[in-house]
Enzyme design. Structure first.
Site, mmCIF file in Angstrom:
data_model
loop_
_atom_site.group_PDB
_atom_site.id
_atom_site.type_symbol
_atom_site.label_atom_id
_atom_site.label_comp_id
_atom_site.label_asym_id
_atom_site.label_seq_id
_atom_site.Cartn_x
_atom_site.Cartn_y
_atom_site.Cartn_z
ATOM 1 N N GLN A 1 10.725 -4.458 7.568
ATOM 2 C CA GLN A 1 10.120 -3.156 7.317
ATOM 3 C C GLN A 1 11.173 -2.063 7.201
ATOM 4 O O GLN A 1 11.107 -1.207 6.311
ATOM 5 C CB GLN A 1 9.153 -2.818 8.450
ATOM 6 C CG GLN A 1 7.817 -3.523 8.361
ATOM 7 C CD GLN A 1 6.957 -2.963 7.242
ATOM 8 O OE1 GLN A 1 6.481 -1.840 7.317
ATOM 9 N NE2 GLN A 1 6.781 -3.734 6.198
ATOM 10 N N ASN B 1 8.402 -7.835 16.767
ATOM 11 C CA ASN B 1 8.870 -8.998 16.023
ATOM 12 C C ASN B 1 10.179 -8.640 15.345
ATOM 13 O O ASN B 1 10.221 -7.774 14.459
ATOM 14 C CB ASN B 1 7.826 -9.435 14.988
ATOM 15 C CG ASN B 1 8.206 -10.729 14.277
ATOM 16 O OD1 ASN B 1 9.293 -10.865 13.735
ATOM 17 N ND2 ASN B 1 7.284 -11.677 14.264
ATOM 18 N N GLY C 1 0.812 -1.218 0.000
ATOM 19 C CA GLY C 1 0.000 0.000 0.000
ATOM 20 C C GLY C 1 0.842 1.263 0.000
ATOM 21 O O GLY C 1 0.730 2.097 -0.878
ATOM 22 N N PHE C 2 1.685 1.432 1.029
ATOM 23 C CA PHE C 2 2.610 2.562 1.131
ATOM 24 C C PHE C 2 1.899 3.920 1.095
ATOM 25 O O PHE C 2 2.491 4.924 0.743
ATOM 26 C CB PHE C 2 3.679 2.490 0.033
ATOM 27 C CG PHE C 2 4.316 1.145 -0.094
ATOM 28 C CD1 PHE C 2 5.225 0.700 0.851
ATOM 29 C CD2 PHE C 2 3.985 0.297 -1.129
ATOM 30 C CE1 PHE C 2 5.791 -0.564 0.759
ATOM 31 C CE2 PHE C 2 4.547 -0.968 -1.227
ATOM 32 C CZ PHE C 2 5.457 -1.399 -0.281
ATOM 33 N N THR D 1 10.118 -9.252 11.298
ATOM 34 C CA THR D 1 9.304 -8.349 10.480
ATOM 35 C C THR D 1 9.753 -6.904 10.646
ATOM 36 O O THR D 1 9.638 -6.110 9.703
ATOM 37 C CB THR D 1 7.815 -8.484 10.837
ATOM 38 O OG1 THR D 1 7.622 -8.200 12.227
ATOM 39 C CG2 THR D 1 7.321 -9.881 10.540
ATOM 40 N N GLY E 1 7.147 1.617 10.080
ATOM 41 C CA GLY E 1 6.885 1.499 8.650
ATOM 42 C C GLY E 1 7.465 2.597 7.800
ATOM 43 O O GLY E 1 7.755 2.396 6.620
ATOM 44 N N GLU E 2 7.649 3.788 8.374
ATOM 45 C CA GLU E 2 8.029 4.933 7.545
ATOM 46 C C GLU E 2 9.369 5.571 7.899
ATOM 47 O O GLU E 2 9.982 6.225 7.062
ATOM 48 C CB GLU E 2 6.918 5.992 7.620
ATOM 49 C CG GLU E 2 5.624 5.508 6.989
ATOM 50 C CD GLU E 2 4.441 6.407 7.282
ATOM 51 O OE1 GLU E 2 4.024 7.146 6.373
ATOM 52 O OE2 GLU E 2 3.928 6.363 8.411
ATOM 53 N N GLY F 1 1.395 -6.993 4.396
ATOM 54 C CA GLY F 1 2.673 -7.670 4.268
ATOM 55 C C GLY F 1 3.648 -7.340 5.363
ATOM 56 O O GLY F 1 4.763 -7.855 5.385
#
Length: 765
Positions: free
Chosen positions: A666, A659, A252-253, A662, A731-732, A480
């Site tokens: 990321q 985690n 998605g992003f 993951t 995430g960013e 994801g």
């Protein structure tokens, strides 16, 4: 016979922090995972869009005869025969679902055109091929109007962004311009970044089915709950009549965070034809109907004394939005918080244009803003003759320099110290062009990563069955990043059960309302709700145990027990307790449930009030952010100017890591995306007509395997005490600073400073 005191087992390894494989891995790798365009329905029809070919105008005629003659075409829907839609609701912080309106256009309910690519018709057919063939045959004529489509030419028309709850457009401390003029050492620089477009592995897709006035939509979405509300408003049906599912989203992003035309028009086509309808956007269709990252022009000016103490920091920007949507991005956010300058001026400016509105794209604003800021700091370091890391550390603030707020958590010094040691920064010779390996010029660069942390609300239920299994339910999105895996780890530890005993249900609006997957906020937001649900669940189990006269838990408060080994045990007597199975079986209960949040009524209103109160309180008290340090090595061919990123190390302060596997994935993924932004990504917009000239991966170049070096990831794993479980979001943050680190390394290798992204070889020759 009931045993009320059970043998204590050896300490169980906690699930949080471990590198556990994603629970959705087997389904995705074996092809069992079902994405939005893969749900089977009888009599399924396919839809294709017809795009406007002018940037601004009015439709004067549509010839659909040739399209209707194509074998298999069922309907051609235009503004002349489309079902009536309600307009998009006005945005309001009191209803966050209003934020997902991508544009204000009432698609196919108007003859007005607002950007080149706007859908002006939908062709529905028995097959995808027939739909696309029919769409190619629709002929549209227009009355064209003058349009603002050239960003370079329109920058003079930009207006200052106003401050609001959604973002600060300006900030000031002291007189930065005067301090800059008086500074013994200064730089005053201009940087530009181009537009960028989304290229998720799964292009946008929608499958829509009507059953009377009930609508089911399978959607590639980052915000299913808000999409549900939006569609209910647009089609004038009760929200309870809309169901959105997104069990798997192929990336998605930010591009799937809002409701774009394809989603609405697929549902509209299904209503108009009475058939289930599927629309799968082509890559070109994504470029023409889904927004991307705004271009920017930035001024970064820094003044310092001879010792490298900043006396002035100025960061201003111009970005664009569409006249029918989009908005400002936080280009100057990092400049507010990273450096302890005596005088600061930040100002964001916005120009509205006749182009598709901009939208979220991984670290919107910060990704491009840190390019200008961190490249300017590197240039100042060169002017001062000071090591770039040392200059940053001399100006590391104890509080947020612009407003004096406390940092909730900040370990940037530690990140740089660890990174410099692991990367071998001491081996770098400071002079540009001084390091070589045969024909390759070698350079090293650093830059700071920074991204604010936010938290939404999330309704969560946790159900514990008598057999010791747990089901967590929340309507969040899995793109994801391992969201379901992380929440299962949290639940396992909170309830003291094995990780394998937890199952997480997500991706469906029939579940308790989850947050949008955006702003690096989803994991923390769900975790906050999950912690509440688990606490209520344990309280309910303890209540059942206390009703038994022979339970060792009688008379205990929740604060006096712990969850472990599949049950509740006393803190003062660790060997005294009972398993969940024992407690529930004795009480004749098949399960016990804990609930956080309410879906309707006064409970839902109270939840929104609590969210707003916490949001405003946090804004007043804290600066919450993830940060980090990028270390980059590049090699530049001395003859061709070819740039190769040869080594990378990122060290991040992202709070508690749920985690390990993951999280590293990321953080590594953000760096890969940043490499593309630095070296190749650029959307080319024709300044004459506003048309995207490279709408697809054939001409828009993202980073591929050959462009990406080994990426070493480290994180400090220190919790933020003001966030759920101490996590900040990952995430960013890792894309921020990446372009600057590469630009700084290229300058160190070649002596040439590129201030206009992307850094292509023609700029180095």
């Amino acid at each position: 016979m009931t045993t009320t005191t059970e043998k204590q087992s050896p300490p169980r390894e906690r699930a949080v922090g471990r590198g556990i494989d994603r629970v959705d891995g087997p389904e995705k790798t074996t092809g069992k995972a079902r994405f939005a365009a893969e749900f089977p329905y009888p009599d399924l029809a396919y839809a294709a869009l017809v795009h406007a070919t002018v940037a601004r105008g009015r439709i004067t005629g549509i010839d659909v005869k040739a399209a209707e003659a194509v074998t298999g075409v069922l309907s051609v829907i235009t503004h002349l025969n489309a079902p009536v839609l309600k307009p998009a609701p006005a945005q309001s912080m009191l209803d966050l679902s209003t934020m997902v309106s991508a544009t204000s256009v009432n698609y196919l309910n108007t003859d007005e055109v607002h950007w080149d690519g706007q859908p002006v018709a939908v062709v529905v057919a028995e097959s995808l091929e027939a739909a696309r063939r029919g769409a190619a045959l629709v002929e549209v004529t227009y009355q064209e109007f003058p349009a603002a489509v050239d960003f370079a030419a329109e920058q003079a028309n930009a207006k200052p962004q106003k401050n609001s709850m959604l973002g600060s457009g300006s900030g000031k401390k002291g007189d930065a311009e005067a301090a800059l003029a008086a500074a013994p050492v200064s730089v005053d620089l201009r940087f530009t970044t181009p537009p960028h477009n989304h290229n998720a592995i799964e292009p946008h897709a929608t499958t829509a089915v009507w059953d009377g006035d009930r609508l089911t939509v399978h959607e590639a979405s980052q915000a299913i709950a808000w999409t549900r509300k939006h569609l209910a408003v647009r089609f004038a049906i009760p929200e309870r009549n809309v169901r959105i599912t997104a069990p798997y989203v192929g990336g998605g992003f930010g591009g799937k965070g809002l409701v774009w035309p394809g989603t609405i028009l697929t549902a509209l086509a299904a209503r108009a034809t009475g058939r289930p309808v599927r629309m799968m956007l082509t890559r070109e269709g994504v470029y023409r109907t889904v927004g991307g990252r705004t271009p920017s022009a930035q001024r970064v000016a820094l003044g310092a004394d001879r010792d490298g103490r900043l006396t002035a920091l100025i960061h201003t920007s111009v970005t664009r939005s569409g006249k029918v949507g989009g908005g400002p991005e936080g280009v100057t956010n990092a400049a507010r918080h990273l450096y302890d300058a005596e005088n600061i001026l930040v100002q964001q400016n916005l120009v509205e244009m006749d182009l598709i509105p901009n939208t979220f794209m991984r670290a919107p604003g910060e990704a491009i803003g840190t390019f200008g800021l961190e490249a300017a700091v590197d240039e100042l370091a060169g002017e001062l003759g000071v090591d770039p890391i040392e200059l940053r550390m001399r100006n590391e603030p104890a509080r947020s320099p612009l407003d004096g707020k406390r940092f909730a958590h900040r370990m940037l010094r530690e990140a740089y110290a660890l990174g410099a040691e692991r990367f071998g920064w001491a081996e770098r010779t400071p002079e540009p062009g001084s390091m070589r390996d045969g024909r390759w010029l070698v350079g090293m660069g650093v830059a700071t990563a920074y991204h604010p942390s936010v938290q939404f609300t999330a309704n969560v239920t946790a159900r514990l069955s008598a057999d010791g299994t747990v089901v967590v339910r929340c309507g969040f999105q899995e793109m994801g990043m391992g969201g379901a895996t992380a929440q299962a780890q949290i639940a396992a530890d909170e309830l003291g059960v094995p990780y394998e005993a937890v199952r997480v249900e997500y991706g469906d609006t029939d579940l308790p309302t989850g947050p949008m997957a955006g702003g690096s906020a989803q994991t923390a937001s769900i975790a906050a709700g999950l912690l509440v649900a688990c606490e209520k669940l344990k309280g309910a189990v303890l209540g059942l145990a206390k009703r038994s006269g022979d339970s060792p838990l009688r008379g205990q408060r929740l604060s006096g027990v712990e969850a472990r080994d599949g049950g509740l045990y006393r803190l003062d007597r660790p060997d005294a307790g009972e398993s969940y199975e024992t407690i529930l079986s004795r009480a004749g209960r098949p399960y016990v449930e804990g609930v956080a949040g309410a879906e309707s009524g006064l409970g839902a209103v109270a939840g929104q009030v609590r969210f707003m109160a916490k949001f405003l309180s946090d804004q007043r008290r804290w600066v919450k952010a993830a940060c980090g340090a990028h270390f980059c090595e590049v090699r530049v061919d001395q003859d061709t100017g070819e740039v190769r990123v040869s080594r990378w190390l990122g060290v991040f302060d992202v709070g508690r890591v749920i985690n390990a596997k993951t999280a590293a994935s990321q953080l590594r993924g953000g760096i890969v995306m940043g490499i593309g932004m630095a070296l190749s990504e650029e959307t080319l917009v024709d300044p004459r007509n506003g048309r995207v000239m490279n709408p697809g991966l054939g001409d828009y170049h993202v980073a591929v395997h050959a462009d990406v070096p080994p990426i070493d990831i480290h994180y400090l794993d220190e919790p933020d005490p003001t966030m759920p479980l101490g996590l900040l979001g990952i995430g960013e943050v890792s894309i921020t600073g990446v372009a600057a680190a590469i630009a700084n390394a290229v300058h160190h290798a070649t002596g040439k400073r590129v201030r206009d992204l992307p850094i292509t070889l023609d700029k180095l020759l």
